[in-house]
Design a protein around this motif. Structure first.
Motif, PDB file in Angstrom:
ATOM      1  N   ASP A  79       5.569 -10.580  -3.157  1.00  0.00           N
ATOM      2  CA  ASP A  79       4.203 -11.059  -2.958  1.00  0.00           C
ATOM      3  C   ASP A  79       3.233  -9.903  -2.714  1.00  0.00           C
ATOM      4  N   LEU A  80       3.633  -8.946  -1.898  1.00  0.00           N
ATOM      5  CA  LEU A  80       2.770  -7.795  -1.634  1.00  0.00           C
ATOM      6  C   LEU A  80       2.512  -7.000  -2.904  1.00  0.00           C
ATOM      7  N   SER A  81       3.551  -6.809  -3.703  1.00  0.00           N
ATOM      8  CA  SER A  81       3.401  -6.040  -4.937  1.00  0.00           C
ATOM      9  C   SER A  81       2.467  -6.742  -5.912  1.00  0.00           C
ATOM     10  N   LEU A  82       2.625  -8.061  -6.051  1.00  0.00           N
ATOM     11  CA  LEU A  82       1.726  -8.812  -6.946  1.00  0.00           C
ATOM     12  C   LEU A  82       0.296  -8.807  -6.427  1.00  0.00           C
ATOM     13  N   GLU A  83       0.139  -8.861  -5.107  1.00  0.00           N
ATOM     14  CA  GLU A  83      -1.200  -8.797  -4.534  1.00  0.00           C
ATOM     15  C   GLU A  83      -1.880  -7.486  -4.915  1.00  0.00           C
ATOM     16  N   ALA A  84      -1.123  -6.392  -4.863  1.00  0.00           N
ATOM     17  CA  ALA A  84      -1.680  -5.091  -5.228  1.00  0.00           C
ATOM     18  C   ALA A  84      -1.967  -5.010  -6.725  1.00  0.00           C
ATOM     19  N   ILE A  85      -1.052  -5.511  -7.543  1.00  0.00           N
ATOM     20  CA  ILE A  85      -1.252  -5.486  -8.990  1.00  0.00           C
ATOM     21  C   ILE A  85      -2.503  -6.277  -9.375  1.00  0.00           C
TER      22      ILE A  85
END
Length: 648
Positions: free
Chosen positions: A260-266
């Motif tokens: 979730d954190l990675s997708l939020e950044a992407i």
């Protein structure tokens, strides 16, 4: 409760550092020595924050840290000129890791003083009027350092002498290690969660930490902790702790959080983005690009700001950037002839301060498997060409040799800029190569193929003494003029610690481990694979190459992505950048991937691959606490034995 010198408690600095306004570079001002009293002033706090950026130079760009992070893995082994700093970390019989092994102790020695610097900023910053956004930069670095520590050593002390995560101003000779879950849940996660809330989306200064820098570090911490909770191969931890999360979450919860954190950044990239080609990520003329988020910075304009002589003869020690030297073989030994009939040898490839050449130390060498298997596709995928220097070209005129033409393999003529030595992409030409019995005409044991003017070495013929060099982190200067420049000086490029591209592979790994969301593991991997298929420059061909192989790259991606495929992609994307040991230890694949490797010997002309077996034991998944720590503690032998990681 690490023993700290009172005069150097803020970070062992001989200069203090001050910050300038938004979008400026970090500037350093002479100040003498920090004392604890500096942390009760706004100026002292500001100086301490800049010190935290400076301490990245102690690891990133350091050649010995490269030994700790890529040597002994499937990426690299020790090379012909290696000393114990490289032979011990290879674990292949030439040495064993112990308490005095320098590379494995570097993280411990480098970060604890700066953790205390961060403690002082966090504890006192608000009281002297410093904003929470600035304090959160210190929170980020404290978590960043503890994350490095827990991956290397297991549980480590949160109490440096004045209480857990408190600013310590007095020397202590006692120390107690916290457990792995305590380090993650008390320090790393809380600091990064707070930092994400309070850091800006765009950096306050060039290279400054942001929400997305903190998100990447937290996503990596979540996924690493999730693997630790699962412990698929029963790797021991120390100090002993049950694989139970104090907050009541299971591994799957943390894999999902990492995703979730990675997708939020992407989806919210801020100032960051992928570069259009892999070449653009690594070419020196595009340093500090939009894909590079955190780095130990350097400059060629000032010895003071560079913290290393940018024009002199660098010694190869922190805070210099000198990592590129380690995987650069001594290409200057190759010879051509001034005569087509009588071999009159001259050095046709001179040492130069350019990204394709640079200063050769011959300390690390790529394994044959990394060349042949990791980078199997060298036609569609641009990442091999954007990682290694495989063609070494003539530049003898810059070294004072006035001949317009020299004579090379098969006594054929070559001119400036022509290929003198080429490492072939594979073994298909092996039957056509004639190798000398030793060093031969080339002076480095390279072979000849009829009709070719360049000396050649086939892919399985790479050895500990002659091999493709690591181009991606090589020397880059703007002041060479028409000469060789300053090839022996400290590198003046930034050394990268975080890239935006890693979000895609962290999220893909989490998806393989069961996380779900809008992008599958294959979707995420293919973003980088599609980019890898796009060429704008053929590095080793030294010519433009406008080609888009994205469709072929995507078509070659398997329908089911596994952890093994993620690890292969991570090596293709980040080869030689210091990720590999952490990746293999996190996924507990180190023994499986690196137990054996092949490479030729240490003598010129040795092109017979030797199979080498490493002695990687489960206890090696944790590094030893360095001897220097015990030298500074007042403990009984039994207490020291209990403090040290088992096996050492």
């Amino acid at each position: 409760m690490i023993k700290l010198n009172k005069k150097l408690v803020a970070g062992m600095l001989m200069v203090s550092l001050s910050l300038t306004s938004c979008n400026s570079i970090l500037e350093e001002e002479p100040h003498g020595i920090y004392t604890p009293n500096d942390f009760y002033t706004e100026q002292g706090i500001n100086q301490g924050v800049t010190a935290l950026y400076r301490h990245l130079r102690l690891l990133y760009g350091n050649g010995y840290y490269m030994s700790a992070t890529i040597n002994g893995t499937d990426e690299a082994t020790y090379a012909q000129s290696a000393d114990a700093n490289f032979k011990e970390t290879d674990l292949s019989g030439a040495g064993q890791i112990n308490m005095n092994t320098f590379p494995t102790g570097m993280v411990w020695s480098a970060v604890f003083p700066y953790i205390n610097t961060a403690n002082g900023i966090i504890q006192n910053g608000a009281a002297v009027g410093v904003s929470e956004a600035l304090i959160s930069e210190a929170r980020f670095f404290r978590a960043f350092d503890y994350f490095l520590l827990v991956q290397n050593y297991g549980g480590v002390p949160l109490d440096l002498g004045s209480g857990e995560l408190a600013f310590n101003i007095s020397a202590s000779t006692k120390s107690v290690r916290n457990t792995v879950p305590e380090v993650y849940t008390k320090a790393i996660f809380k600091d990064l969660e707070t930092a994400i809330q309070n850091l800006p989306s765009s950096p306050r200064v060039i290279g400054g930490v942001t929400k997305n820098v903190a998100r990447l570090t937290l996503a990596k911490a979540y996924i690493t902790y999730a693997w630790w909770l699962q412990n698929p191969n029963n790797i021991p931890t120390y100090p002993h702790a049950d694989r139970v999360d104090p907050n009541g979450h299971n591994a799957q919860w943390y894999f999902q959080k990492a995703y979730d954190l990675s997708l939020e950044a992407i989806n919210n990239p801020g100032p960051y983005a992928l570069e259009p080609t892999y070449y653009d990520v690594n070419v020196g003329s595009n340093d500090r690009n939009k894909e590079t988020m955190l780095y130990a910075d350097h400059t060629e304009s000032s010895a003071y700001y560079n913290e290393g002589n940018p024009i002199g003869f660098a010694t190869g020690w922190s805070p210099d950037n000198f990592g590129a030297w380690m995987m650069t073989h001594n290409y200057t030994n190759v010879r051509s002839s001034t005569s087509p009939t009588t071999w009159s040898a001259v050095s046709s490839v001179q040492r130069a301060a350019t990204q394709d050449l640079g200063r050769p130390w011959t300390r690390l060498a790529p394994t044959i498997e990394s060349i042949k298997n990791t980078f199997a596709d060298k036609t569609n995928d641009s990442r091999y060409d954007g990682t290694f220097q495989t063609t070494f070209r003539g530049n003898w005129n810059k070294g004072g040799i006035s001949n317009v033409i020299l004579y090379n393999a098969n006594n054929l003529p070559v001119k400036q800029g022509d290929a003198i030595l080429t490492f072939l992409n594979d073994d298909t030409e092996l039957s056509n190569i004639t190798y000398p019995t030793a060093a031969g005409k080339s002076n480095i044991g390279a072979g000849e193929i009829p009709g070719r003017a360049d000396f050649v070495i086939h892919a399985s013929g790479n050895s500990r003494i002659v091999y493709p060099s690591l181009w991606k982190i090589g020397t880059y200067r703007t002041d060479n003029g028409t000469g060789l420049g300053y090839p022996n000086a400290s590198l003046t490029r930034p050394a990268y610690a975080a890239k935006f591209s890693e979000f895609y592979l962290v999220a893909a790994e989490a998806a393989v481990k069961g996380a779900s969301g809008s992008m599958s593991a294959r979707d995420l991997v293919n973003v980088l694979r599609a980019r890898a298929g796009k060429w704008r420059w053929n590095n080793n061909g030294n010519a433009p190459k406008v080609q888009d192989n994205s469709a072929a790259m995507i078509a070659a991606t398997p329908s089911t992505i596994t952890i093994d495929y993620i690890l292969a992609e991570r090596s293709r994307e980040f080869y030689g950048e210091g990720y590999r040991w952490y990746d293999l230890v996190r996924t507990q694949k180190w023994t499986e991937y690196a137990q054996t490797y092949t490479i030729g010997g240490v003598n010129y002309g040795d092109h017979t691959p030797q199979t080498v077996t490493r002695n990687i034991q489960k206890f090696h998944y944790l590094r030893p606490i360095p001897q220097s720590q015990f030298d500074n503690m007042d403990m009984s032998p039994a207490e020291e034995a209990a403090y040290q990681n088992p096996g050492y």
